[in-house]
Motif scaffolding. Structure first.
Motif, PDB file in Angstrom:
ATOM      1  N   LEU A 186       0.995  -1.139   0.131  1.00 44.58           N
ATOM      2  CA  LEU A 186       0.090  -0.004   0.003  1.00 44.58           C
ATOM      3  C   LEU A 186       1.004   1.302  -0.091  1.00 44.58           C
ATOM      4  CD1 LEU A 186      -2.972   1.025   0.251  1.00 44.58           C
ATOM      5  CD2 LEU A 186      -2.776   1.146   2.453  1.00 44.58           C
ATOM      6  N   TYR A 187       0.784   2.098  -0.977  1.00 48.28           N
ATOM      7  CA  TYR A 187       1.556   3.316  -1.238  1.00 48.28           C
ATOM      8  C   TYR A 187       1.013   4.454  -1.599  1.00 48.28           C
ATOM      9  CZ  TYR A 187       5.130   5.995  -3.611  1.00 48.28           C
ATOM     10  OH  TYR A 187       6.062   7.070  -4.029  1.00 48.28           O
ATOM     11  N   GLY A 188       1.130   5.525  -0.932  1.00 43.51           N
ATOM     12  CA  GLY A 188       0.657   6.728  -1.242  1.00 43.51           C
ATOM     13  C   GLY A 188       1.397   7.655  -2.207  1.00 43.51           C
TER      14      GLY A 188
ATOM     15  N   GLU B 226      -4.097   7.765  -3.925  1.00 45.44           N
ATOM     16  CA  GLU B 226      -4.008   9.276  -4.452  1.00 45.44           C
ATOM     17  C   GLU B 226      -3.793  10.203  -3.275  1.00 45.44           C
ATOM     18  OE1 GLU B 226      -2.974  10.038  -7.548  1.00 45.44           O
ATOM     19  OE2 GLU B 226      -3.133   7.956  -8.126  1.00 45.44           O
ATOM     20  N   GLU B 227      -2.795  11.308  -3.133  1.00 48.56           N
ATOM     21  CA  GLU B 227      -2.601  11.993  -2.052  1.00 48.56           C
ATOM     22  C   GLU B 227      -2.129  11.404  -0.909  1.00 48.56           C
ATOM     23  OE1 GLU B 227      -3.041  15.055  -2.980  1.00 48.56           O
ATOM     24  OE2 GLU B 227      -2.934  14.449  -4.805  1.00 48.56           O
ATOM     25  N   GLY B 228      -1.963  10.008  -0.768  1.00 45.57           N
ATOM     26  CA  GLY B 228      -1.663   9.410   0.355  1.00 45.57           C
ATOM     27  C   GLY B 228      -0.216   9.757   0.773  1.00 45.57           C
ATOM     28  N   GLU B 229       0.055   9.777   2.240  1.00 45.37           N
ATOM     29  CA  GLU B 229       1.354  10.327   2.587  1.00 45.37           C
ATOM     30  C   GLU B 229       2.197   8.931   3.160  1.00 45.37           C
ATOM     31  OE1 GLU B 229       0.608  14.133   5.060  1.00 45.37           O
ATOM     32  OE2 GLU B 229      -0.994  12.862   4.940  1.00 45.37           O
ATOM     33  N   HIS B 230       3.208   9.032   3.517  1.00 46.74           N
ATOM     34  CA  HIS B 230       4.174   7.991   3.902  1.00 46.74           C
ATOM     35  C   HIS B 230       3.385   7.648   5.229  1.00 46.74           C
ATOM     36  CE1 HIS B 230       7.676   5.497   4.603  1.00 46.74           C
ATOM     37  NE2 HIS B 230       7.550   5.894   5.999  1.00 46.74           N
TER      38      HIS B 230
ATOM     39  N   PHE C 256       0.171   6.922   6.901  1.00 50.69           N
ATOM     40  CA  PHE C 256      -1.090   6.687   7.087  1.00 50.69           C
ATOM     41  C   PHE C 256      -2.147   7.430   8.362  1.00 50.69           C
ATOM     42  CE2 PHE C 256      -0.209   5.011   3.052  1.00 50.69           C
ATOM     43  CZ  PHE C 256      -1.139   4.997   2.249  1.00 50.69           C
ATOM     44  N   HIS C 257      -2.553   8.316   8.291  1.00 47.98           N
ATOM     45  CA  HIS C 257      -2.992   8.808   9.666  1.00 47.98           C
ATOM     46  C   HIS C 257      -4.300   9.481   9.850  1.00 47.98           C
ATOM     47  CE1 HIS C 257      -0.970  12.310   8.356  1.00 47.98           C
ATOM     48  NE2 HIS C 257      -1.770  13.152   9.002  1.00 47.98           N
ATOM     49  N   THR C 258      -4.722   9.907   8.661  1.00 47.91           N
ATOM     50  CA  THR C 258      -5.989  10.771   8.995  1.00 47.91           C
ATOM     51  C   THR C 258      -7.065   9.774   8.634  1.00 47.91           C
ATOM     52  OG1 THR C 258      -6.204  10.813   6.137  1.00 47.91           O
ATOM     53  CG2 THR C 258      -5.063  12.475   7.353  1.00 47.91           C
ATOM     54  N   LYS C 259      -8.465  10.129   9.023  1.00 45.50           N
ATOM     55  CA  LYS C 259      -9.492   9.266   9.081  1.00 45.50           C
ATOM     56  C   LYS C 259      -9.993   8.478   7.534  1.00 45.50           C
ATOM     57  CE  LYS C 259     -14.612   9.022  10.022  1.00 45.50           C
ATOM     58  NZ  LYS C 259     -15.673   9.918  10.677  1.00 45.50           N
ATOM     59  N   GLU C 260      -9.679   9.330   6.571  1.00 43.75           N
ATOM     60  CA  GLU C 260      -9.791   8.735   5.284  1.00 43.75           C
ATOM     61  C   GLU C 260      -8.688   7.516   4.985  1.00 43.75           C
ATOM     62  OE1 GLU C 260     -10.270  10.019   0.683  1.00 43.75           O
ATOM     63  OE2 GLU C 260      -9.636  11.610   2.415  1.00 43.75           O
ATOM     64  N   GLN C 261      -7.443   8.059   5.247  1.00 44.98           N
ATOM     65  CA  GLN C 261      -6.314   7.080   5.041  1.00 44.98           C
ATOM     66  C   GLN C 261      -6.517   5.904   5.850  1.00 44.98           C
ATOM     67  OE1 GLN C 261      -3.376   9.671   5.950  1.00 44.98           O
ATOM     68  NE2 GLN C 261      -3.158  10.743   4.077  1.00 44.98           N
ATOM     69  N   LEU C 262      -7.100   5.912   7.319  1.00 42.37           N
ATOM     70  CA  LEU C 262      -7.016   4.873   7.940  1.00 42.37           C
ATOM     71  C   LEU C 262      -8.291   3.961   7.477  1.00 42.37           C
ATOM     72  CD1 LEU C 262      -6.418   6.444  11.445  1.00 42.37           C
ATOM     73  CD2 LEU C 262      -4.880   4.961  10.072  1.00 42.37           C
ATOM     74  N   THR C 263      -9.233   4.596   7.010  1.00 42.33           N
ATOM     75  CA  THR C 263     -10.436   3.634   6.345  1.00 42.33           C
ATOM     76  C   THR C 263      -9.541   2.640   5.178  1.00 42.33           C
ATOM     77  OG1 THR C 263     -11.915   5.007   7.110  1.00 42.33           O
ATOM     78  CG2 THR C 263     -12.592   3.709   5.334  1.00 42.33           C
ATOM     79  N   ILE C 264      -9.259   3.625   4.324  1.00 44.23           N
ATOM     80  CA  ILE C 264      -8.516   2.969   3.271  1.00 44.23           C
ATOM     81  C   ILE C 264      -7.668   1.959   3.721  1.00 44.23           C
ATOM     82  CG2 ILE C 264      -6.765   3.269   1.257  1.00 44.23           C
ATOM     83  CD1 ILE C 264      -8.078   5.850   1.109  1.00 44.23           C
ATOM     84  N   LEU C 265      -6.886   1.979   4.725  1.00 37.99           N
ATOM     85  CA  LEU C 265      -5.892   0.974   5.197  1.00 37.99           C
ATOM     86  C   LEU C 265      -6.627  -0.209   5.454  1.00 37.99           C
ATOM     87  CD1 LEU C 265      -2.978  -0.162   6.175  1.00 37.99           C
ATOM     88  CD2 LEU C 265      -3.488   1.220   8.202  1.00 37.99           C
ATOM     89  N   ASP C 266      -7.568   0.166   6.504  1.00 41.97           N
ATOM     90  CA  ASP C 266      -8.568  -0.946   6.957  1.00 41.97           C
ATOM     91  C   ASP C 266      -9.204  -1.800   5.914  1.00 41.97           C
ATOM     92  OD1 ASP C 266      -7.895  -0.445   9.633  1.00 41.97           O
ATOM     93  OD2 ASP C 266      -9.837   0.448   9.954  1.00 41.97           O
TER      94      ASP C 266
END
Length: 231
Positions: free
Chosen positions: A180-182, A208-212, A214-224
């Protein structure tokens, strides 16, 4: 969720979940800790699998240790963890963050790993160090002469570390691996990711727009969701 705190040698660890034949080893990145594995474990336990998470040197319960977060210390420790796991579980998989993925590949190349899930992995440490040297205006000659050079962006450049990295490239990694890569990862260029994925036949999910980190609510949802789909 059942949690069992143990030590493996002198390494603090947590085992999540009821007894099972399968396990994921969770390896945190810089400034992380074994407790970071809990959200991952909440997903994985539903798949009849346990999670083992550890504190690497200088992290978590080990912040006051004299041992440092260096590959020649971390890699033997991970190999010790591997020996423990093979005596307890039949099938072993990996979930690693950032530099934790690089350490895992150094320690476990050629091992019988079922699957690896890497989030924002460091895939070419030599190139990353060269980038940091460029950012800091440090040449190889300067680093060799000074041995240790602090930088304004919080990373200390080390000649011994640089020599180790040049002698220890990732050459063997043949288990099923998902990454998984931002696109805004500032530590690993997209070209390095694409080259690694092609060389070792990995799966790649781009955020897209993901950072090294993953900490925002949206990013964590994508991660899960990514974990649920790929574990």
């Amino acid at each position: 969720m059942k949690q069992e705190k143990i030590t493996i040698g002198e390494i603090p660890a947590i085992i999540y979940g009821e007894k099972a034949n399968n396990v994921y080893l969770f390896i945190h990145g810089k400034d992380g800790s074994k407790e970071e594995a809990e959200p991952f474990a909440e997903i994985i336990l539903a798949k009849d699998c346990q999670v083992l998470s550890i504190d690497l040197p200088g992290h978590g319960e080990r912040k006051n240790e004299t041992e440092r977060f260096l590959p020649w210390i971390v890699v033997p420790e991970l190999q010790q963890i591997w020996n423990y796991m093979t005596g307890r579980w039949e099938k072993i998989s990996l979930r690693a963050n950032s530099i934790g993925a690089w350490y895992a590949m150094l320690a476990f190349g050629g091992k019988n790993i079922v699957k690896s899930l890497f989030v924002s992995p460091i895939l070419d440490m030599e190139q990353l160090i060269r980038n940091m040297m460029s950012w800091a205006g440090v040449s190889e000659d300067m680093l060799e002469t000074n041995k240790i050079i602090p930088t304004s962006f919080g990373h200390t450049l080390s000649w011994d570390y640089f020599l180790y990295v040049k002698k220890n490239h990732i050459t063997k990694w043949d288990n099923e691996t998902k990454i998984l890569y931002g696109t805004k990862d500032n530590l690993t260029e997209r070209g390095i990711v694409d080259k690694f994925v092609k060389r070792f036949n990995c799966g790649l999910t781009i955020v897209e727009e993901g950072e090294h980190w993953f900490h925002t609510k949206e990013q964590l949802t994508i991660l899960d969701n990514w974990i649920k789909e790929n574990s």
